[in-house]
Design a protein around this motif. Structure first.
Motif, PDB file in Angstrom:
ATOM      1  N   GLY A  77       0.790  -1.219   0.000  1.00  0.00           N
ATOM      2  CA  GLY A  77       0.000   0.000   0.000  1.00  0.00           C
ATOM      3  C   GLY A  77       0.821   1.268   0.000  1.00  0.00           C
ATOM      4  O   GLY A  77       0.271   2.368  -0.054  1.00  0.00           O
ATOM      5  N   SER A  78       2.153   1.138   0.060  1.00  0.00           N
ATOM      6  CA  SER A  78       3.018   2.309   0.010  1.00  0.00           C
ATOM      7  C   SER A  78       3.833   2.275  -1.281  1.00  0.00           C
ATOM      8  O   SER A  78       3.567   1.472  -2.182  1.00  0.00           O
ATOM      9  N   VAL A  79       4.824   3.152  -1.396  1.00  0.00           N
ATOM     10  CA  VAL A  79       5.624   3.255  -2.614  1.00  0.00           C
ATOM     11  C   VAL A  79       7.100   3.389  -2.251  1.00  0.00           C
ATOM     12  O   VAL A  79       7.459   3.735  -1.130  1.00  0.00           O
ATOM     13  N   GLU A  80       7.957   3.120  -3.239  1.00  0.00           N
ATOM     14  CA  GLU A  80       9.396   3.302  -3.083  1.00  0.00           C
ATOM     15  C   GLU A  80       9.721   4.790  -2.941  1.00  0.00           C
ATOM     16  O   GLU A  80       8.975   5.645  -3.431  1.00  0.00           O
ATOM     17  N   PHE A  81      10.846   5.083  -2.296  1.00  0.00           N
ATOM     18  CA  PHE A  81      11.306   6.471  -2.286  1.00  0.00           C
ATOM     19  C   PHE A  81      12.826   6.548  -2.225  1.00  0.00           C
ATOM     20  O   PHE A  81      13.506   5.605  -1.801  1.00  0.00           O
ATOM     21  N   VAL A  82      13.333   7.691  -2.670  1.00  0.00           N
ATOM     22  CA  VAL A  82      14.756   8.032  -2.559  1.00  0.00           C
ATOM     23  C   VAL A  82      14.827   9.408  -1.902  1.00  0.00           C
ATOM     24  O   VAL A  82      14.163  10.342  -2.347  1.00  0.00           O
ATOM     25  N   GLU A  83      15.616   9.526  -0.845  1.00  0.00           N
ATOM     26  CA  GLU A  83      15.779  10.816  -0.184  1.00  0.00           C
ATOM     27  C   GLU A  83      17.137  11.413  -0.534  1.00  0.00           C
ATOM     28  O   GLU A  83      18.157  10.708  -0.536  1.00  0.00           O
ATOM     29  N   LEU A  84      17.137  12.721  -0.832  1.00  0.00           N
ATOM     30  CA  LEU A  84      18.361  13.441  -1.166  1.00  0.00           C
ATOM     31  C   LEU A  84      18.690  14.435  -0.061  1.00  0.00           C
ATOM     32  O   LEU A  84      17.806  14.890   0.678  1.00  0.00           O
ATOM     33  N   TYR A  85      19.984  14.804   0.011  1.00  0.00           N
ATOM     34  CA  TYR A  85      20.435  15.821   0.959  1.00  0.00           C
ATOM     35  C   TYR A  85      21.337  16.797   0.212  1.00  0.00           C
ATOM     36  O   TYR A  85      22.259  16.389  -0.504  1.00  0.00           O
ATOM     37  N   ASN A  86      21.069  18.091   0.362  1.00  0.00           N
ATOM     38  CA  ASN A  86      21.888  19.130  -0.255  1.00  0.00           C
ATOM     39  C   ASN A  86      23.025  19.479   0.702  1.00  0.00           C
ATOM     40  O   ASN A  86      22.838  20.220   1.659  1.00  0.00           O
ATOM     41  N   ARG A  87      24.211  18.931   0.440  1.00  0.00           N
ATOM     42  CA  ARG A  87      25.349  19.157   1.336  1.00  0.00           C
ATOM     43  C   ARG A  87      26.110  20.430   0.983  1.00  0.00           C
ATOM     44  O   ARG A  87      27.011  20.847   1.717  1.00  0.00           O
TER      45      ARG A  87
END
Length: 303
Positions: free
Chosen positions: A42-52
């Motif tokens: 019932g959920s979805v894949e994700f990718v999290e980014l960070y602005n370093r």
């Protein structure tokens, strides 16, 4: 200064601002910080980014892609179809449906989500994902199931989190399972397994708690912080006669810092009487063996 000179000056200043806002993104300005390839039902894949970086980056100039077995970029998708600013030290979560991610996980920043049309599929067993700008690879993660903590038996719904910004993305051990104490993912905010430099410590917010649901100290708060990630914990509650009354946590994956809670209820699902109780904790990992902690508390009530 006449009107013409003023207009020229304003135009020049705006051009400088525009240049700053749209400074070219360079390798490692943006880091892949967390990935969920095997979501809950019932959920979805994700990718999290960070602005370093110290730049304000327009995500309209950035894409996400898969990397195939021949090291070629495939399934390239833009992150944004309109101006979308990514500020320094900010997190951004990419998925097909950010609302579904937020339905399944807590987030401190519900605005840090972008819906990516036709988001590249993330194979559950492993694969490679890249953040690019044109043909320039900004960051790349090669992930696989073995990155998960060895005691996480069911990896569905458990994200892989980056531990260190200053280590290479694919350095061995730099990604590991998100902690159970945060619900196994931290979309849009600091990772549960982020490296910290304090000494190991276990402490209670208050040694007294009264589970009467009046809004004041209704729960016993057991706080922890560790230098090393990947710690597991068993937590047992004993009464003052030395009898075990609650198996609070068993083989529970911790973050580098957080809080565990007890509501004063026994294993028999009954509210325990007023008295002194002992919190006994066993913290262990793959390298350091078992560390044992004992903390006493008082279950109180109002008179």
């Amino acid at each position: 200064m006449n009107k013409t000179h003023l207009i020229v000056l304003i135009s020049f200043l705006l051009s400088l601002l525009t240049f700053k806002l749209y400074a070219q993104v360079e390798p490692l300005d943006i880091l892949i910080n967390e990935i969920l390839p095997d979501p809950k039902i019932g959920s979805v894949e994700f990718v999290e980014l960070y602005n370093r970086s110290e730049k304000i980056i327009n995500l309209q100039t950035v894409q996400i892609a898969r990397v195939n077995d021949k090291d070629s970029l495939i399934s390239i998708r833009p992150l944004a179809t309109k101006e979308t600013l990514f500020y320094p030290k900010q997190y951004m979560v990419l998925s097909k449906d950010g609302d579904l991610v937020k339905d399944h996980y807590y987030t401190e920043n519900p605005m840090a989500f972008i819906n990516v049309t036709a988001m590249p599929q993330l194979p559950n067993a492993g694969g490679s994902i890249a953040i690019i700008s044109g043909q320039t690879v900004i960051d790349r993660l090669d992930y696989h199931r073995a990155m998960h903590h060895p005691l996480v038996k069911d990896q569905k719904g458990v994200s892989l989190e980056r531990q260190h910004f200053d280590k290479d993305t694919n350095a061995p051990g730099n990604f590991t399972s998100a902690a159970a104490s945060v619900g196994y993912a931290t979309p849009g905010y600091q990772n549960s397994q982020q490296g910290v430099m304090q000494e190991d410590d276990i402490w209670l917010s208050s040694k007294t708690f009264s589970p009467d649901y009046d809004g004041f100290e209704d729960l016993l708060e057991i706080n922890y912080r560790f230098q090393q990630s990947g710690n597991m914990v068993n937590v047992y509650i004993y009464n003052e006669q030395g009898n075990l009354v609650k198996n609070l946590y068993r083989n529970h994956l911790l973050g580098t810092g957080g809080t565990l809670f007890w509501d004063g209820i026994s294993d028999a699902d009954q509210r325990l009487p007023v008295g002194i109780y002992v919190v006994y904790m066993e913290v262990y990992n793959a390298t350091d063996g078992i560390k044992k902690y004992r903390k006493s508390c008082v279950l109180a009530t109002k008179f």
